[in-house]
Design a protein around this motif. Structure first.
Motif, PDB file in Angstrom:
ATOM      1  N   GLY A  14      -5.111 -40.028  21.979  1.00  0.00           N
ATOM      2  CA  GLY A  14      -4.560 -41.001  21.027  1.00  0.00           C
ATOM      3  C   GLY A  14      -3.355 -40.445  20.287  1.00  0.00           C
ATOM      4  N   SER A  16      -0.025 -40.751  21.376  1.00  0.00           N
ATOM      5  CA  SER A  16       1.260 -41.332  21.783  1.00  0.00           C
ATOM      6  C   SER A  16       2.102 -41.709  20.569  1.00  0.00           C
ATOM      7  CB  SER A  16       1.024 -42.599  22.631  1.00  0.00           C
ATOM      8  OG  SER A  16       0.581 -42.253  23.911  1.00  0.00           O
ATOM      9  N   ILE A  19      -0.634 -40.862  13.801  1.00  0.00           N
ATOM     10  CA  ILE A  19      -1.291 -39.617  13.361  1.00  0.00           C
ATOM     11  C   ILE A  19      -1.306 -38.577  14.489  1.00  0.00           C
ATOM     12  CG2 ILE A  19      -3.495 -38.587  12.619  1.00  0.00           C
ATOM     13  CD1 ILE A  19      -4.118 -41.243  11.157  1.00  0.00           C
ATOM     14  N   LEU A  40      -1.455 -45.739  25.926  1.00  0.00           N
ATOM     15  CA  LEU A  40      -0.085 -46.248  25.732  1.00  0.00           C
ATOM     16  C   LEU A  40       0.885 -45.326  26.475  1.00  0.00           C
ATOM     17  CD1 LEU A  40      -0.027 -47.207  21.928  1.00  0.00           C
ATOM     18  CD2 LEU A  40      -0.201 -48.732  23.913  1.00  0.00           C
ATOM     19  N   GLY A  95      -8.567 -43.941  18.735  1.00  0.00           N
ATOM     20  CA  GLY A  95      -9.437 -44.872  18.017  1.00  0.00           C
ATOM     21  C   GLY A  95      -8.816 -46.252  17.950  1.00  0.00           C
ATOM     22  N   LEU A 197      -3.029 -49.117  13.461  1.00  0.00           N
ATOM     23  CA  LEU A 197      -4.479 -49.299  13.403  1.00  0.00           C
ATOM     24  C   LEU A 197      -4.922 -49.834  12.042  1.00  0.00           C
ATOM     25  CD1 LEU A 197      -7.177 -47.027  14.861  1.00  0.00           C
ATOM     26  CD2 LEU A 197      -7.297 -47.547  12.438  1.00  0.00           C
ATOM     27  N   ALA A 198      -4.298 -49.337  10.986  1.00  0.00           N
ATOM     28  CA  ALA A 198      -4.666 -49.790   9.636  1.00  0.00           C
ATOM     29  C   ALA A 198      -4.369 -51.276   9.482  1.00  0.00           C
ATOM     30  CB  ALA A 198      -3.930 -48.966   8.590  1.00  0.00           C
TER      31      ALA A 198
HETATM   32  N1  NAD Z   1      -4.624 -45.413   9.901  1.00  0.00           N
HETATM   33  C1  NAD Z   1      -5.654 -45.195   9.081  1.00  0.00           C
HETATM   34  O1  NAD Z   1      -5.729 -45.719   7.966  1.00  0.00           O
HETATM   35  C2  NAD Z   1      -6.747 -44.250   9.510  1.00  0.00           C
HETATM   36  C3  NAD Z   1      -7.608 -43.707   8.527  1.00  0.00           C
HETATM   37  C4  NAD Z   1      -8.634 -42.854   8.928  1.00  0.00           C
HETATM   38  C5  NAD Z   1      -8.791 -42.554  10.253  1.00  0.00           C
HETATM   39  N2  NAD Z   1      -7.957 -43.084  11.188  1.00  0.00           N
HETATM   40  C6  NAD Z   1      -8.161 -42.722  12.589  1.00  0.00           C
HETATM   41  O2  NAD Z   1      -7.034 -42.010  13.047  1.00  0.00           O
HETATM   42  C7  NAD Z   1      -6.944 -42.104  14.467  1.00  0.00           C
HETATM   43  C8  NAD Z   1      -5.531 -42.409  14.867  1.00  0.00           C
HETATM   44  O3  NAD Z   1      -5.208 -43.705  14.399  1.00  0.00           O
HETATM   45  P1  NAD Z   1      -3.765 -44.156  13.864  1.00  0.00           P
HETATM   46  O4  NAD Z   1      -3.963 -44.627  12.472  1.00  0.00           O
HETATM   47  O5  NAD Z   1      -2.741 -43.114  14.151  1.00  0.00           O
HETATM   48  O6  NAD Z   1      -3.507 -45.492  14.710  1.00  0.00           O
HETATM   49  P2  NAD Z   1      -2.882 -45.731  16.150  1.00  0.00           P
HETATM   50  O7  NAD Z   1      -3.375 -47.036  16.596  1.00  0.00           O
HETATM   51  O8  NAD Z   1      -1.421 -45.527  16.107  1.00  0.00           O
HETATM   52  O9  NAD Z   1      -3.486 -44.530  17.027  1.00  0.00           O
HETATM   53  C9  NAD Z   1      -4.590 -44.647  17.841  1.00  0.00           C
HETATM   54  C10 NAD Z   1      -4.215 -44.151  19.218  1.00  0.00           C
HETATM   55  O10 NAD Z   1      -5.385 -44.190  20.038  1.00  0.00           O
HETATM   56  C11 NAD Z   1      -5.011 -44.724  21.293  1.00  0.00           C
HETATM   57  N3  NAD Z   1      -6.145 -45.290  21.985  1.00  0.00           N
HETATM   58  C12 NAD Z   1      -6.809 -46.449  21.726  1.00  0.00           C
HETATM   59  N4  NAD Z   1      -7.768 -46.649  22.635  1.00  0.00           N
HETATM   60  C13 NAD Z   1      -7.727 -45.604  23.491  1.00  0.00           C
HETATM   61  C14 NAD Z   1      -8.476 -45.238  24.640  1.00  0.00           C
HETATM   62  N5  NAD Z   1      -9.465 -45.999  25.118  1.00  0.00           N
HETATM   63  N6  NAD Z   1      -8.172 -44.073  25.262  1.00  0.00           N
HETATM   64  C15 NAD Z   1      -7.164 -43.294  24.804  1.00  0.00           C
HETATM   65  N7  NAD Z   1      -6.410 -43.591  23.738  1.00  0.00           N
HETATM   66  C16 NAD Z   1      -6.697 -44.733  23.086  1.00  0.00           C
HETATM   67  C17 NAD Z   1      -3.963 -45.778  20.935  1.00  0.00           C
HETATM   68  O11 NAD Z   1      -3.214 -46.169  22.072  1.00  0.00           O
HETATM   69  C18 NAD Z   1      -3.158 -45.071  19.871  1.00  0.00           C
HETATM   70  O12 NAD Z   1      -2.118 -44.297  20.405  1.00  0.00           O
HETATM   71  C19 NAD Z   1      -7.979 -43.148  14.866  1.00  0.00           C
HETATM   72  O13 NAD Z   1      -9.150 -42.514  15.348  1.00  0.00           O
HETATM   73  C20 NAD Z   1      -8.289 -43.858  13.562  1.00  0.00           C
HETATM   74  O14 NAD Z   1      -9.566 -44.458  13.569  1.00  0.00           O
HETATM   75  C21 NAD Z   1      -6.929 -43.908  10.844  1.00  0.00           C
END
Ligand code: NAD
Length: 296
Positions: A14, A16, A19, A40, A95, A197-198
């Motif tokens: 995750g 790409s 975070i 992605l 996620g 995601l948020a």
């Molecule tokens: N953004 C927030 O507020 C927040 C807070 C706490 C935790 N998180 C966690 O941080 C992590 C990263 O999230 P983010 O906020 O950068 O959002 P994001 O959506 O940009 O990142 C999530 C990444 O996971 C990838 N992904 C989704 N399904 C997948 C799969 N089946 N296989 C492989 N990759 C997959 C997506 O393509 C994406 O690049 C997540 O686990 C999220 O739950 C986010």
């Protein structure tokens, strides 16, 4: 800045964008090579190109990876081995937040399974594959991305809460692997970060009063999250730690319940303490069996 992770190789899921990408960028800055697995592809390839171009050498690679599949997790770690010689660090970060507010959504098996398959079971599968690769290397560290939503819960977060509570439980179950094979397992637990995601979690839900509340909630910066992840990677005293990343640059562990006094008597405590070396020996045997069976 000293390159504290020179010679280390990290696998990130995750990563790409957002975070994961920020952590990959910092790892490369500190001297590590990174291998990114994500669904992605265009964003992942672009991230890797950016990292390689700015380093002026090959420091990053990408492979399409759906973390719900063992075969994909295995291919991801195998790529790190063939490109850069092995794996020292795994950041299991993939996620989703889609359809989190599930209670009155349709009774759709695929929809609800998907959240747990990616956010929770994906981390379990990634950890199992990572564990064998890191053990093969002589040790290393796994950081899982949980969330403040793994401790605090409400109706809007719903199945997302369940998925992240699951990541906390899984991470905390892993303390034994440090004495067994020198692998530490930790989790980073950020509050809101402004990412795709948020938005998906909190805003794409018309008429939900939480949308308005969400807009006002304090955010944590991506820099603080990266710092927390790097702390868990670099500080070898941290094992099964769940580290909060909070607004104002605050990073602190969320302590677990240590034990319920009703569940322990003197006899139990004495036997349990005596059996620790046997338990470590048991898992060392299990590890060797698993490595032989899986060919890792
Ligand atoms: N953004 C927030 O507020 C927040 C807070 C706490 C935790 N998180 C966690 O941080 C992590 C990263 O999230 P983010 O906020 O950068 O959002 P994001 O959506 O940009 O990142 C999530 C990444 O996971 C990838 N992904 C989704 N399904 C997948 C799969 N089946 N296989 C492989 N990759 C997959 C997506 O393509 C994406 O690049 C997540 O686990 C999220 O739950 C986010």
């Amino acid at each position: 800045m000293t390159k504290s992770l020179q010679g280390k190789v990290a696998v990130l899921t995750g990563a790409s964008r957002n975070i994961g990408k920020a952590v990959a960028t910092e790892l490369v800055k500190r001297g590590a090579k990174v291998v990114i697995g994500d669904v992605l592809d265009a964003e992942g390839e672009a991230t890797v190109k950016e990292l390689n171009t700015s380093a002026g050498e090959k420091v990053a690679a990408f492979i399409h990876t759906d973390v719900t599949q063992y075969s994909a997790n295995r291919a991801l770690f195998a790529l790190a081995e063939s490109e850069f010689g092995g794996v020292d660090i795994a950041f299991l970060n993939a996620g989703i937040g889609t359809n989190a507010n599930t209670m009155f959504l349709p009774m759709d098996d695929a929809m609800d399974d998907r959240m747990l398959d990616i956010n929770t079971t994906g981390v379990v599968k990634g950890t199992k594959v990572a564990m064998l690769h890191l053990a093969k290397r002589g040790g290393g560290v796994i950081v899982n991305t949980a969330s403040v939503a793994g401790f605090l819960a409400g109706p809007t977060m719903s199945i997302y809460n369940a998925s992240k509570h699951g990541v906390i439980g899984w991470t905390r179950s892993c303390a034994i692997y440090q004495p067994v094979c020198n692998v530490r397992v930790n989790a980073v637990c950020p509050t809101w970060v402004d990412t795709d995601l948020a938005v998906d979690l909190a805003e794409n839900d018309e008429g939900n009063p939480f949308t308005e509340i969400f807009a006002k909630m304090p955010r944590v910066s991506s820099e603080t999250v990266v710092e927390a992840v790097l702390t868990l990677i670099e500080d070898e005293s941290r094992n099964t730690q769940t580290l909060l990343a909070l607004p104002g640059g605050v990073i602190r562990p969320q302590e677990p319940v240590s034990q319920y006094p009703e569940l322990v008597n003197d006899e139990f405590a004495q036997i349990a303490a005596k059996r620790i070396p046997d338990t470590v020996a048991y898992y060392k045997r299990k590890l060797e069996e698993a490595r032989k069976r899986e060919g890792i």
